[in-house]
Motif scaffolding. Structure first.
Motif, PDB file in Angstrom:
ATOM      1  N   ILE A  91       2.567 -33.193  12.132  1.00  0.00           N
ATOM      2  CA  ILE A  91       3.285 -31.999  11.711  1.00  0.00           C
ATOM      3  C   ILE A  91       3.063 -30.910  12.756  1.00  0.00           C
ATOM      4  O   ILE A  91       1.948 -30.696  13.226  1.00  0.00           O
ATOM      5  N   THR A  92       4.153 -30.277  13.157  1.00  0.00           N
ATOM      6  CA  THR A  92       4.095 -29.192  14.140  1.00  0.00           C
ATOM      7  C   THR A  92       4.431 -27.885  13.436  1.00  0.00           C
ATOM      8  O   THR A  92       5.488 -27.775  12.797  1.00  0.00           O
ATOM      9  N   MET A  93       3.535 -26.890  13.556  1.00  0.00           N
ATOM     10  CA  MET A  93       3.718 -25.650  12.805  1.00  0.00           C
ATOM     11  C   MET A  93       2.901 -24.536  13.455  1.00  0.00           C
ATOM     12  O   MET A  93       2.152 -24.766  14.406  1.00  0.00           O
ATOM     13  N   ARG A  94       3.052 -23.334  12.913  1.00  0.00           N
ATOM     14  CA  ARG A  94       2.311 -22.179  13.414  1.00  0.00           C
ATOM     15  C   ARG A  94       2.258 -21.105  12.335  1.00  0.00           C
ATOM     16  O   ARG A  94       3.095 -21.088  11.420  1.00  0.00           O
ATOM     17  N   PRO A  95       1.303 -20.166  12.448  1.00  0.00           N
ATOM     18  CA  PRO A  95       1.316 -19.016  11.554  1.00  0.00           C
ATOM     19  C   PRO A  95       2.477 -18.079  11.907  1.00  0.00           C
ATOM     20  O   PRO A  95       2.869 -17.972  13.070  1.00  0.00           O
ATOM     21  N   THR A  96       3.004 -17.406  10.913  1.00  0.00           N
ATOM     22  CA  THR A  96       4.040 -16.410  11.149  1.00  0.00           C
ATOM     23  C   THR A  96       3.381 -15.164  11.733  1.00  0.00           C
ATOM     24  O   THR A  96       2.495 -14.567  11.094  1.00  0.00           O
ATOM     25  N   ALA A  97       3.772 -14.785  12.952  1.00  0.00           N
ATOM     26  CA  ALA A  97       3.062 -13.737  13.695  1.00  0.00           C
ATOM     27  C   ALA A  97       2.986 -12.428  12.922  1.00  0.00           C
ATOM     28  O   ALA A  97       1.949 -11.754  12.908  1.00  0.00           O
ATOM     29  N   GLU A  98       4.071 -12.044  12.259  1.00  0.00           N
ATOM     30  CA  GLU A  98       4.101 -10.749  11.578  1.00  0.00           C
ATOM     31  C   GLU A  98       3.327 -10.770  10.256  1.00  0.00           C
ATOM     32  O   GLU A  98       3.144  -9.719   9.627  1.00  0.00           O
ATOM     33  N   GLU A  99       2.878 -11.962   9.825  1.00  0.00           N
ATOM     34  CA  GLU A  99       2.232 -12.070   8.521  1.00  0.00           C
ATOM     35  C   GLU A  99       0.785 -12.553   8.621  1.00  0.00           C
ATOM     36  O   GLU A  99       0.221 -13.039   7.632  1.00  0.00           O
ATOM     37  N   ILE A 100       0.185 -12.422   9.815  1.00  0.00           N
ATOM     38  CA  ILE A 100      -1.164 -12.967   9.956  1.00  0.00           C
ATOM     39  C   ILE A 100      -2.185 -12.169   9.136  1.00  0.00           C
ATOM     40  O   ILE A 100      -3.251 -12.706   8.783  1.00  0.00           O
ATOM     41  N   TYR A 101      -1.909 -10.916   8.839  1.00  0.00           N
ATOM     42  CA  TYR A 101      -2.838 -10.153   7.992  1.00  0.00           C
ATOM     43  C   TYR A 101      -2.971 -10.821   6.625  1.00  0.00           C
ATOM     44  O   TYR A 101      -4.081 -10.998   6.101  1.00  0.00           O
ATOM     45  N   PHE A 102      -1.824 -11.221   6.048  1.00  0.00           N
ATOM     46  CA  PHE A 102      -1.846 -11.841   4.723  1.00  0.00           C
ATOM     47  C   PHE A 102      -2.464 -13.243   4.797  1.00  0.00           C
ATOM     48  O   PHE A 102      -3.168 -13.671   3.884  1.00  0.00           O
ATOM     49  N   LEU A 103      -2.179 -13.967   5.910  1.00  0.00           N
ATOM     50  CA  LEU A 103      -2.797 -15.276   6.096  1.00  0.00           C
ATOM     51  C   LEU A 103      -4.317 -15.146   6.192  1.00  0.00           C
ATOM     52  O   LEU A 103      -5.059 -15.940   5.606  1.00  0.00           O
ATOM     53  N   ALA A 104      -4.773 -14.119   6.923  1.00  0.00           N
ATOM     54  CA  ALA A 104      -6.211 -13.896   7.052  1.00  0.00           C
ATOM     55  C   ALA A 104      -6.841 -13.534   5.710  1.00  0.00           C
ATOM     56  O   ALA A 104      -7.954 -13.980   5.394  1.00  0.00           O
ATOM     57  N   GLN A 105      -6.141 -12.754   4.920  1.00  0.00           N
ATOM     58  CA  GLN A 105      -6.663 -12.338   3.625  1.00  0.00           C
ATOM     59  C   GLN A 105      -6.710 -13.507   2.635  1.00  0.00           C
ATOM     60  O   GLN A 105      -7.650 -13.628   1.851  1.00  0.00           O
ATOM     61  N   GLU A 106      -5.682 -14.376   2.664  1.00  0.00           N
ATOM     62  CA  GLU A 106      -5.570 -15.430   1.652  1.00  0.00           C
ATOM     63  C   GLU A 106      -6.293 -16.710   2.046  1.00  0.00           C
ATOM     64  O   GLU A 106      -6.826 -17.411   1.182  1.00  0.00           O
ATOM     65  N   VAL A 107      -6.272 -17.035   3.343  1.00  0.00           N
ATOM     66  CA  VAL A 107      -6.839 -18.324   3.766  1.00  0.00           C
ATOM     67  C   VAL A 107      -7.874 -18.144   4.865  1.00  0.00           C
ATOM     68  O   VAL A 107      -9.006 -18.621   4.775  1.00  0.00           O
ATOM     69  N   GLY A 108      -7.512 -17.469   5.950  1.00  0.00           N
ATOM     70  CA  GLY A 108      -8.422 -17.305   7.066  1.00  0.00           C
ATOM     71  C   GLY A 108      -8.056 -18.210   8.226  1.00  0.00           C
ATOM     72  O   GLY A 108      -6.975 -18.825   8.267  1.00  0.00           O
ATOM     73  N   HIS A 109      -8.976 -18.314   9.201  1.00  0.00           N
ATOM     74  CA  HIS A 109      -8.695 -19.097  10.399  1.00  0.00           C
ATOM     75  C   HIS A 109      -8.530 -20.590  10.101  1.00  0.00           C
ATOM     76  O   HIS A 109      -7.793 -21.285  10.798  1.00  0.00           O
ATOM     77  N   ASN A 110      -9.200 -21.079   9.108  1.00  0.00           N
ATOM     78  CA  ASN A 110      -9.180 -22.518   8.830  1.00  0.00           C
ATOM     79  C   ASN A 110      -8.029 -22.883   7.894  1.00  0.00           C
ATOM     80  O   ASN A 110      -8.183 -23.647   6.948  1.00  0.00           O
ATOM     81  N   TRP A 111      -6.854 -22.312   8.179  1.00  0.00           N
ATOM     82  CA  TRP A 111      -5.721 -22.483   7.277  1.00  0.00           C
ATOM     83  C   TRP A 111      -5.201 -23.913   7.216  1.00  0.00           C
ATOM     84  O   TRP A 111      -4.721 -24.360   6.174  1.00  0.00           O
ATOM     85  N   TYR A 112      -5.292 -24.690   8.325  1.00  0.00           N
ATOM     86  CA  TYR A 112      -4.772 -26.060   8.269  1.00  0.00           C
ATOM     87  C   TYR A 112      -5.623 -26.923   7.353  1.00  0.00           C
ATOM     88  O   TYR A 112      -5.086 -27.611   6.461  1.00  0.00           O
ATOM     89  N   GLN A 113      -6.932 -26.935   7.557  1.00  0.00           N
ATOM     90  CA  GLN A 113      -7.799 -27.789   6.759  1.00  0.00           C
ATOM     91  C   GLN A 113      -7.792 -27.397   5.287  1.00  0.00           C
ATOM     92  O   GLN A 113      -7.781 -28.255   4.400  1.00  0.00           O
ATOM     93  N   GLN A 114      -7.789 -26.124   5.017  1.00  0.00           N
ATOM     94  CA  GLN A 114      -7.905 -25.680   3.639  1.00  0.00           C
ATOM     95  C   GLN A 114      -6.580 -25.704   2.885  1.00  0.00           C
ATOM     96  O   GLN A 114      -6.550 -26.002   1.689  1.00  0.00           O
ATOM     97  N   LEU A 115      -5.495 -25.402   3.550  1.00  0.00           N
ATOM     98  CA  LEU A 115      -4.211 -25.240   2.862  1.00  0.00           C
ATOM     99  C   LEU A 115      -3.209 -26.339   3.168  1.00  0.00           C
ATOM    100  O   LEU A 115      -2.616 -26.936   2.262  1.00  0.00           O
ATOM    101  N   VAL A 116      -3.017 -26.637   4.448  1.00  0.00           N
ATOM    102  CA  VAL A 116      -1.913 -27.517   4.849  1.00  0.00           C
ATOM    103  C   VAL A 116      -2.259 -28.993   4.679  1.00  0.00           C
ATOM    104  O   VAL A 116      -1.460 -29.767   4.141  1.00  0.00           O
ATOM    105  N   ARG A 117      -3.412 -29.398   5.129  1.00  0.00           N
ATOM    106  CA  ARG A 117      -3.745 -30.830   5.189  1.00  0.00           C
ATOM    107  C   ARG A 117      -3.630 -31.527   3.828  1.00  0.00           C
ATOM    108  O   ARG A 117      -3.004 -32.598   3.753  1.00  0.00           O
TER     109      ARG A 117
END
Length: 285
Positions: A91-117
């Motif tokens: 799977i090829t993907m990326r964080p949405t640049a304008e929404e990284i604040y919300f990604l950091a608040q909800e998941v953090g840097h380890n977003w693939y392992q915790q959320l996507v995988r």
């Protein structure tokens, strides 16, 4: 300037450089940064683009890579015909640049392992289970598109952008490979028998056509010969009838006397049996 003066200058410069280094942070290209001010505002919402940013030594800048990244997983799945295969999906993907604040608040840097995988593994198993084993290689592109659609739907509102999903490899167990080989061998044998049957039917049809042609030829020949015999018999019959009508006693007597090889025949008037006299070839009549 003597040596002691230089030494004192170096001693003063090094702390200053360390302080200056601690007061700045570089955000690399392809990344976004978030200011972290633990003593005041906390995590700032405004994303920082690539560049150098001053900060107090007790503050920090957190970086998030917003470039497309590819994550590959090997997934053991069961197909629609209950056969176990191992699928390698990427799977090829990326964080949405304008929404990284919300990604950091909800998941953090380890977003693939915790959320996507977890969701990715589930999507792969769910979609592959809709197909039989033998159809996986030829329909891998279709399967990848379906998994991508599932992931886009499941990650909606989670501040992530899915670019694509692809099946890069499909591994079959030895038992499954043996079953495939046996099936292919049986299919080839079936195709060979069907081909031989087609050839046999074609040869039989050719033989039937040939036999029919010979039969028609013999029938036509027999009809022709029969017609010829009929015409000949009719002609002979008609000729015989004509001859019979013309063979009168007087005519026969005439033909007898006319022949130079005829013998003297004396027929008494009151006898039905003729008396034949051979006067001899050298005696005159």
């Amino acid at each position: 300037m003597n040596l002691s003066t230089i030494s004192r200058a170096i001693v003063l410069i090094i702390p200053i450089l360390l302080v200056l280094n601690g007061c700045g942070r570089v955000v690399d290209p392809g990344k976004r940064g978030l200011r972290w001010r633990p003593l005041t505002e906390g995590l700032m919402k405004e994303p920082l683009r690539d560049g150098f940013y001053w900060r107090a030594p007790w503050n920090d800048v957190f970086e998030y890579d917003v470039r497309y990244q590819s994550f590959t997983e090997k997934v053991d799945v069961l197909t629609a015909d209950d056969l176990s295969v191992t699928v390698q999906a990427a799977i090829t993907m990326r964080p949405t640049a304008e929404e990284i604040y919300f990604l950091a608040q909800e998941v953090g840097h380890n977003w693939y392992q915790q959320l996507v995988r977890p969701q990715f593994l589930s999507a792969v198993r769910g979609v592959v289970a809709q197909y039989t084993m033998v159809t996986l290689p030829e329909r891998s592109s279709e399967i990848g598109n379906k998994i991508e659609a599932v992931m886009v739907e499941s990650l909606k509102g989670r501040h992530l952008d899915v670019y694509s999903v692809a099946l890069s490899e499909i591994e079959f167990s030895k038992m499954v490979l043996h079953a495939i080989e046996q099936k292919q061998a049986k299919e080839q044998e079936k195709e060979q028998k069907e081909f031989e049957l087609v050839i046999a039917e074609r040869n039989a049809e050719i033989a039937r056509i040939h036999a029919k042609g010979e039969g028609d030829s013999l029938r036509i020949r027999a009809e022709g010969e029969g017609e010829s015999l009929r015409i000949r018999a009719t002609g002979q019959s008609q000729a015989q009838e004509i001859i019979t009508k013309t063979l009168t006693p007087d005519y026969l007597k005439f033909k007898l006397y006319e022949s130079p090889n005829a013998k003297m025949i004396i027929v008494p008037d009151k006898l039905d049996v003729p008396i034949i006299v051979n006067p001899g070839a050298d005696r005159p009549r």
